[in-house]
Design a protein around this motif. Sequence first.
Motif, PDB file in Angstrom:
ATOM      1  N   GLU A   1      24.994  29.274  97.885  1.00  0.00           N
ATOM      2  CA  GLU A   1      26.392  29.363  97.479  1.00  0.00           C
ATOM      3  C   GLU A   1      26.699  30.742  96.894  1.00  0.00           C
ATOM      4  OE1 GLU A   1      27.075  26.036  94.904  1.00  0.00           O
ATOM      5  OE2 GLU A   1      26.871  24.575  96.540  1.00  0.00           O
ATOM      6  N   PHE A   2      25.734  31.283  96.156  1.00  0.00           N
ATOM      7  CA  PHE A   2      25.928  32.624  95.595  1.00  0.00           C
ATOM      8  C   PHE A   2      25.941  33.679  96.700  1.00  0.00           C
ATOM      9  CE2 PHE A   2      24.426  36.641  93.885  1.00  0.00           C
ATOM     10  CZ  PHE A   2      25.342  36.837  92.859  1.00  0.00           C
ATOM     11  N   ILE A   3      25.081  33.518  97.699  1.00  0.00           N
ATOM     12  CA  ILE A   3      25.051  34.452  98.828  1.00  0.00           C
ATOM     13  C   ILE A   3      26.425  34.500  99.498  1.00  0.00           C
ATOM     14  CG2 ILE A   3      24.157  34.799 101.174  1.00  0.00           C
ATOM     15  CD1 ILE A   3      21.458  33.718 100.154  1.00  0.00           C
ATOM     16  N   ALA A   4      26.991  33.328  99.777  1.00  0.00           N
ATOM     17  CA  ALA A   4      28.302  33.260 100.437  1.00  0.00           C
ATOM     18  C   ALA A   4      29.360  33.948  99.588  1.00  0.00           C
ATOM     19  CB  ALA A   4      28.672  31.803 100.693  1.00  0.00           C
ATOM     20  N   PHE A   5      29.326  33.697  98.279  1.00  0.00           N
ATOM     21  CA  PHE A   5      30.293  34.334  97.377  1.00  0.00           C
ATOM     22  C   PHE A   5      30.126  35.852  97.392  1.00  0.00           C
ATOM     23  CE2 PHE A   5      30.623  36.323  93.164  1.00  0.00           C
ATOM     24  CZ  PHE A   5      31.997  36.277  92.977  1.00  0.00           C
ATOM     25  N   ALA A   6      28.904  36.334  97.179  1.00  0.00           N
ATOM     26  CA  ALA A   6      28.658  37.780  97.074  1.00  0.00           C
ATOM     27  C   ALA A   6      29.071  38.518  98.345  1.00  0.00           C
ATOM     28  CB  ALA A   6      27.194  38.035  96.750  1.00  0.00           C
ATOM     29  N   LYS A   7      28.791  37.918  99.491  1.00  0.00           N
ATOM     30  CA  LYS A   7      29.116  38.554 100.772  1.00  0.00           C
ATOM     31  C   LYS A   7      30.622  38.752 100.948  1.00  0.00           C
ATOM     32  CE  LYS A   7      25.313  37.442 103.929  1.00  0.00           C
ATOM     33  NZ  LYS A   7      24.920  36.635 105.093  1.00  0.00           N
ATOM     34  N   GLN A   8      31.388  37.788 100.444  1.00  0.00           N
ATOM     35  CA  GLN A   8      32.828  37.813 100.704  1.00  0.00           C
ATOM     36  C   GLN A   8      33.661  38.215  99.479  1.00  0.00           C
ATOM     37  OE1 GLN A   8      34.402  34.543 103.046  1.00  0.00           O
ATOM     38  NE2 GLN A   8      32.331  33.921 103.615  1.00  0.00           N
ATOM     39  N   SER A   9      32.984  38.627  98.416  1.00  0.00           N
ATOM     40  CA  SER A   9      33.683  38.915  97.150  1.00  0.00           C
ATOM     41  C   SER A   9      34.352  40.265  97.099  1.00  0.00           C
ATOM     42  CB  SER A   9      32.705  38.805  95.973  1.00  0.00           C
ATOM     43  OG  SER A   9      31.704  39.838  96.079  1.00  0.00           O
ATOM     44  N   GLY A  10      33.830  41.241  97.886  1.00  0.00           N
ATOM     45  CA  GLY A  10      34.334  42.606  97.752  1.00  0.00           C
ATOM     46  C   GLY A  10      33.885  43.243  96.450  1.00  0.00           C
TER      47      GLY A  10
ATOM     48  N   GLN B   1      45.303  22.486  94.187  1.00  0.00           N
ATOM     49  CA  GLN B   1      45.609  23.582  95.108  1.00  0.00           C
ATOM     50  C   GLN B   1      44.675  24.770  94.903  1.00  0.00           C
ATOM     51  OE1 GLN B   1      49.752  24.269  94.230  1.00  0.00           O
ATOM     52  NE2 GLN B   1      50.465  22.731  95.711  1.00  0.00           N
ATOM     53  N   ILE B   2      44.372  25.103  93.651  1.00  0.00           N
ATOM     54  CA  ILE B   2      43.492  26.249  93.383  1.00  0.00           C
ATOM     55  C   ILE B   2      42.068  25.937  93.813  1.00  0.00           C
ATOM     56  CG2 ILE B   2      42.823  25.727  90.975  1.00  0.00           C
ATOM     57  CD1 ILE B   2      43.792  29.199  92.300  1.00  0.00           C
ATOM     58  N   GLU B   3      41.656  24.675  93.649  1.00  0.00           N
ATOM     59  CA  GLU B   3      40.321  24.271  94.105  1.00  0.00           C
ATOM     60  C   GLU B   3      40.218  24.383  95.626  1.00  0.00           C
ATOM     61  OE1 GLU B   3      37.308  20.415  93.905  1.00  0.00           O
ATOM     62  OE2 GLU B   3      39.034  20.498  92.555  1.00  0.00           O
ATOM     63  N   LYS B   4      41.267  23.971  96.324  1.00  0.00           N
ATOM     64  CA  LYS B   4      41.308  24.069  97.783  1.00  0.00           C
ATOM     65  C   LYS B   4      41.278  25.542  98.207  1.00  0.00           C
ATOM     66  CE  LYS B   4      44.015  22.462 101.786  1.00  0.00           C
ATOM     67  NZ  LYS B   4      44.393  23.708 102.429  1.00  0.00           N
ATOM     68  N   PHE B   5      42.067  26.371  97.539  1.00  0.00           N
ATOM     69  CA  PHE B   5      42.120  27.800  97.853  1.00  0.00           C
ATOM     70  C   PHE B   5      40.747  28.449  97.672  1.00  0.00           C
ATOM     71  CE2 PHE B   5      42.675  32.184  96.292  1.00  0.00           C
ATOM     72  CZ  PHE B   5      43.325  32.754  97.382  1.00  0.00           C
ATOM     73  N   GLU B   6      40.065  28.119  96.583  1.00  0.00           N
ATOM     74  CA  GLU B   6      38.750  28.720  96.314  1.00  0.00           C
ATOM     75  C   GLU B   6      37.682  28.204  97.266  1.00  0.00           C
ATOM     76  OE1 GLU B   6      38.254  27.861  92.181  1.00  0.00           O
ATOM     77  OE2 GLU B   6      39.595  29.496  91.537  1.00  0.00           O
ATOM     78  N   SER B   7      37.793  26.949  97.703  1.00  0.00           N
ATOM     79  CA  SER B   7      36.810  26.419  98.653  1.00  0.00           C
ATOM     80  C   SER B   7      36.997  27.030 100.034  1.00  0.00           C
ATOM     81  CB  SER B   7      36.896  24.891  98.726  1.00  0.00           C
ATOM     82  OG  SER B   7      38.129  24.478  99.285  1.00  0.00           O
ATOM     83  N   GLU B   8      38.238  27.400 100.367  1.00  0.00           N
ATOM     84  CA  GLU B   8      38.514  28.053 101.653  1.00  0.00           C
ATOM     85  C   GLU B   8      38.135  29.530 101.625  1.00  0.00           C
ATOM     86  OE1 GLU B   8      42.691  27.453 102.159  1.00  0.00           O
ATOM     87  OE2 GLU B   8      42.470  25.452 103.042  1.00  0.00           O
ATOM     88  N   ASN B   9      38.135  30.109 100.441  1.00  0.00           N
ATOM     89  CA  ASN B   9      37.890  31.538 100.268  1.00  0.00           C
ATOM     90  C   ASN B   9      36.778  31.721  99.227  1.00  0.00           C
ATOM     91  OD1 ASN B   9      40.379  32.594 101.851  1.00  0.00           O
ATOM     92  ND2 ASN B   9      41.251  31.135 100.412  1.00  0.00           N
ATOM     93  N   VAL B  10      35.538  31.580  99.687  1.00  0.00           N
ATOM     94  CA  VAL B  10      34.407  31.484  98.761  1.00  0.00           C
ATOM     95  C   VAL B  10      34.119  32.771  97.997  1.00  0.00           C
ATOM     96  CG1 VAL B  10      33.293  29.614 100.020  1.00  0.00           C
ATOM     97  CG2 VAL B  10      32.750  31.988 100.601  1.00  0.00           C
ATOM     98  N   GLY B  11      34.737  33.885  98.403  1.00  0.00           N
ATOM     99  CA  GLY B  11      34.527  35.139  97.689  1.00  0.00           C
ATOM    100  C   GLY B  11      35.410  35.311  96.477  1.00  0.00           C
ATOM    101  N   VAL B  12      36.286  34.346  96.231  1.00  0.00           N
ATOM    102  CA  VAL B  12      37.225  34.444  95.109  1.00  0.00           C
ATOM    103  C   VAL B  12      36.543  34.158  93.782  1.00  0.00           C
ATOM    104  CG1 VAL B  12      39.275  33.383  94.056  1.00  0.00           C
ATOM    105  CG2 VAL B  12      39.258  33.917  96.500  1.00  0.00           C
ATOM    106  N   TYR B  13      35.709  33.116  93.750  1.00  0.00           N
ATOM    107  CA  TYR B  13      35.211  32.634  92.453  1.00  0.00           C
ATOM    108  C   TYR B  13      33.876  31.917  92.609  1.00  0.00           C
ATOM    109  CZ  TYR B  13      35.330  29.796  88.109  1.00  0.00           C
ATOM    110  OH  TYR B  13      35.037  29.196  86.914  1.00  0.00           O
ATOM    111  N   PHE B  14      32.978  32.192  91.673  1.00  0.00           N
ATOM    112  CA  PHE B  14      31.688  31.495  91.622  1.00  0.00           C
ATOM    113  C   PHE B  14      31.401  31.201  90.160  1.00  0.00           C
ATOM    114  CE2 PHE B  14      27.085  31.496  90.959  1.00  0.00           C
ATOM    115  CZ  PHE B  14      26.648  30.643  91.954  1.00  0.00           C
TER     116      PHE B  14
END
Length: 201
Positions: A187-196, A39-52
């Motif tokens: 992948e890092f770009i996507a994370f950084a953009k949506q990380s806040g 479930q946490i893997e699914k959550f993080e894949s849907e919300n790429v700004g959560v974790y890298f």
Amino acid sequence: MGFDLYGLNPLIKEGSVKPKRPNFEKKVSEKERDQYFEQIEKFESENVGVYFRNNVWWWRPLCDFILSEILQDADKDTIDGWTSNSGFEVDEETAIHIANELQRLVDNGTVDRHQYEHDLKAKVADEQNKKLQKKVDDLEKRVEKETGKSNLAPAQYPEKFKKEWEFLWDAKDWSSSYPFSKQNVMEFIAFAKQSGGFRIC
């Protein structure tokens, strides 16, 4: 060892709910544990700004690229923060700036060129290290022949052999152990953009 980056105020898709973490201090069934991690893997894949995450081998080249191409005027505290697991925080404005600059470097071909040069250097290192490994293998045979013992750790080698091993170890080129890829940058770009903004741990 790895580098875990956590979004400070990540963008969460509507309807996406972070699963509740079980209390792992108490006994948790294998089914509950597996279900939580799915479930946490699914959550993080849907919300790429959560974790890298990158292991140290992947993080170092990515980090070096960012520091040299975008944060070249960074002070010592910033450099230390990016290169350690100290919990250094990057604010949202800086995170978005880095993401945008990385995207620009992707679009203008800089990242592709850097990957090509990095791969070329790694290939040369691999060839050199193969030659060194043959010498290491030969050294191990000579140690075994003299001591009558196999699989000795270098620290247990007779002194004359230990110095030779240290010389070979110091000559190893570690370039091939630190990969760099455009995909990792994206992948890092996507994370950084949506990380806040994010924390480096």
